[in-house]
Design a protein around this motif. Structure first.
Motif, short mmCIF file in Angstrom:
data_model
loop_
_atom_site.label_atom_id
_atom_site.label_comp_id
_atom_site.label_asym_id
_atom_site.label_seq_id
_atom_site.Cartn_x
_atom_site.Cartn_y
_atom_site.Cartn_z
N ALA A 231 -25.57 15.25 -19.14
CA ALA A 231 -25.29 16.62 -18.69
C ALA A 231 -24.00 17.16 -19.32
O ALA A 231 -23.96 18.28 -19.82
N GLY B 114 -22.18 21.71 -24.15
CA GLY B 114 -22.47 22.79 -23.20
C GLY B 114 -21.29 23.06 -22.28
O GLY B 114 -20.95 24.20 -22.01
N TYR C 255 -27.56 20.37 -32.62
CA TYR C 255 -26.48 19.86 -31.76
C TYR C 255 -25.63 18.85 -32.55
O TYR C 255 -24.41 18.82 -32.44
N PHE D 19 -29.40 24.27 -19.38
CA PHE D 19 -28.93 23.57 -20.57
C PHE D 19 -27.91 22.51 -20.17
O PHE D 19 -27.94 21.37 -20.63
N SER E 291 -29.16 19.39 -18.72
CA SER E 291 -30.14 18.75 -19.62
C SER E 291 -31.56 18.84 -19.08
O SER E 291 -32.34 17.89 -19.17
#
Ligand code: TRP
Length: 450
Positions: free
Chosen positions: A31, A35, A113, A231, A234
């Motif tokens: 997670a 982001g 990413y 996002f 995840s």
């Protein structure tokens, strides 16, 4: 049949699964990523500061957590890859389509990413060595860097490290590595937070981040907040489902969901307490968007004592956060190909890594080396991000909520909630989440506009 081999090859086989704490840390690692450290600060800057942060928390709790629990339950219930778990608990082959969507989406997210993760490695080294600060035009420096060949080298480094970890398996690779890096990340965050909060003028940054002014919100802020909750946790791409398939039957998924959501929020909160005081203290525009941490922050670090050390630590932090997420992204196609084609873990890993490298190349080159890689006003990189994050991800999320809310009979048993919480959860999954996610999807796809 050789059960030993089967256990090894089958995700969730007894030979390889997470320990209790290992699972929580690995899921927090998935997670917490770019982001939280890169995207969250700049969208908070753009979409309304503290009011946006509050909205993000609401979305995280009301929609993110219910979907997270659903994904974990599907994974543990099916004990397979994103595709087979869905088919097994859903009882119909058609649900396997969701698995395919996850595999393709994770692969696409991974391709771009890894490029941004590579930038953070490069910036960490240049900051420690002081080279970053030898030229104070940080915009030109960044532009020059991303339009050259060096990012490809760093993209390869990120992919090789990711592959090396994932090839070592769940308990011996992903879990072991997260158990060291997630606490390490916390330590770095705290050092940088103390530095940021003691800068002159830091209070204005804290106020921007924590004192809500609701007049700054637009309808779009709500959609961005919800999309980001997905996002950031995840969700929608089978990552949590795949991790869920390695969780012990005795572990409580409800408390795991709270721990993962809490961890994700906590890391985003501290990232905000680093970035906003720093940008305010140095009079930098915090609404400048994706370039915030690569252009604005180096300017701030260059002006503070020991800036090259703090800057270096900051980019190491980003790099670590990115790696704990990339391992979860490639585990989705890796688990799938091990199961579907009977590949060994290491073979699956290196094939997928090579594929991600190739798919990432046009993205890496689209910042200038090949100017023609722009279609309809978006570069190849932007297209990958847009299609995966804005289309496939909400679509995946929608399928999960509808599936768990309406179709899966065994959902309550696998989730293991008390009767009261189960009712709340089901209500969110049935009525709140799908409608909100549908809005995000239609808005991201450009079908509705505000
Ligand atoms: N959550 C990670 C971040 O915030 C990114 C990520 C990892 C992700 N795995 C994912 C996003 C799966 C969507 C789907 O940076």
């Amino acid at each position: 049949m050789n059960t030993e081999k089967m256990n090894k090859n089958q995700p969730g086989g007894k030979a390889d699964q997470f320990s209790k704490s290992g699972f929580i840390l690995a899921a927090i690692g998935s997670a917490v990523g770019l982001g939280n450290m890169w995207k969250f600060p700049y969208i908070t800057g753009q979409y309304g500061g503290a009011a946006f942060f509050l909205l993000f928390i609401v979305c995280l709790v009301a929609v993110g957590l219910p979907v997270l629990l659903a994904e974990l339950a599907i994974g543990r219930g099916g004990r397979g890859s994103a595709a087979s778990s869905f088919i097994k608990v859903g009882g119909h082959k058609a649900w396997g389509g969701m698995g395919m969507l996850s595999v393709i989406g994770s692969f696409m997210i991974m391709s771009f990413y890894a490029i941004v993760a590579g930038w953070t490695f490069h910036y960490a080294i240049r900051s420690f060595s002081g080279k970053l600060f030898s030229n104070s035009d940080f915009g030109a420096q960044f532009g020059g860097f991303i339009s050259g060949y060096t990012p490809i080298l760093w993209q390869a480094v990120v992919l090789l490290i990711t592959g090396w970890i994932v090839a070592r398996g769940i308990s011996g690779g992903i879990e072991k590595f997260n158990k060291v890096l997630i606490p390490g990340l916390l330590l770095l965050l705290i050092i940088l937070m103390v530095r940021a909060l003691t800068l002159p003028g830091a209070a204005a940054g804290v106020e921007f981040f924590l004192k809500p002014d609701f007049s700054k919100l637009t309808p779009e802020s709500a959609l961005v907040a919800l999309g980001h909750a997905f996002f950031s946790l995840s969700l929608g791409m089978g990552a949590m489902m795949t991790y869920g398939s390695y969780v012990d039957r005795k572990q409580s998924l409800g408390s795991a969901t709270l721990a993962i959501g809490g961890g994700d929020l906590f890391y985003a909160f501290i990232a905000g307490l680093i970035i906003f005081p720093t940008t305010f203290s140095f009079g930098i525009d915090q609404a400048q968007g994706p370039t915030l941490v690569f252009i604005a922050l180096p300017a701030a670090f260059s002006a503070m004592p020991l800036g090259s050390l703090f800057g270096g630590l900051f980019f190491v932090l980003l790099a670590i956060a990115a790696l704990t997420s990339t391992v979860s992204l490639i585990e989705v196609p890796v688990a799938f190909s091990m199961e579907r084609w009977g590949l060994s873990r290491s073979k699956a890993v290196w094939i997928i890594i090579a594929g991600c490298f190739l798919l990432g190349l046009p993205s890496a080159l689209s910042f200038g080396l090949i100017p023609g890689l722009t279609f309809g006003g978006k570069s190849f990189f932007d297209w990958m991000d847009f299609l995966a994050s804005n289309i496939l991800l909400p679509l995946g999320g929608l399928i999960v909520t509808v599936f768990a809310g309406y179709f899966w009979k065994g959902v309550g048993k696998e989730a293991g909630l008390t009767a009261g919480w189960f009712r709340v959860w089901l209500f969110m999954l049935r009525f709140v989440a799908p409608i909100l996610v549908l809005f995000v999807f239609l808005h991201s796809a450009g079908i509705i506009k505000f």
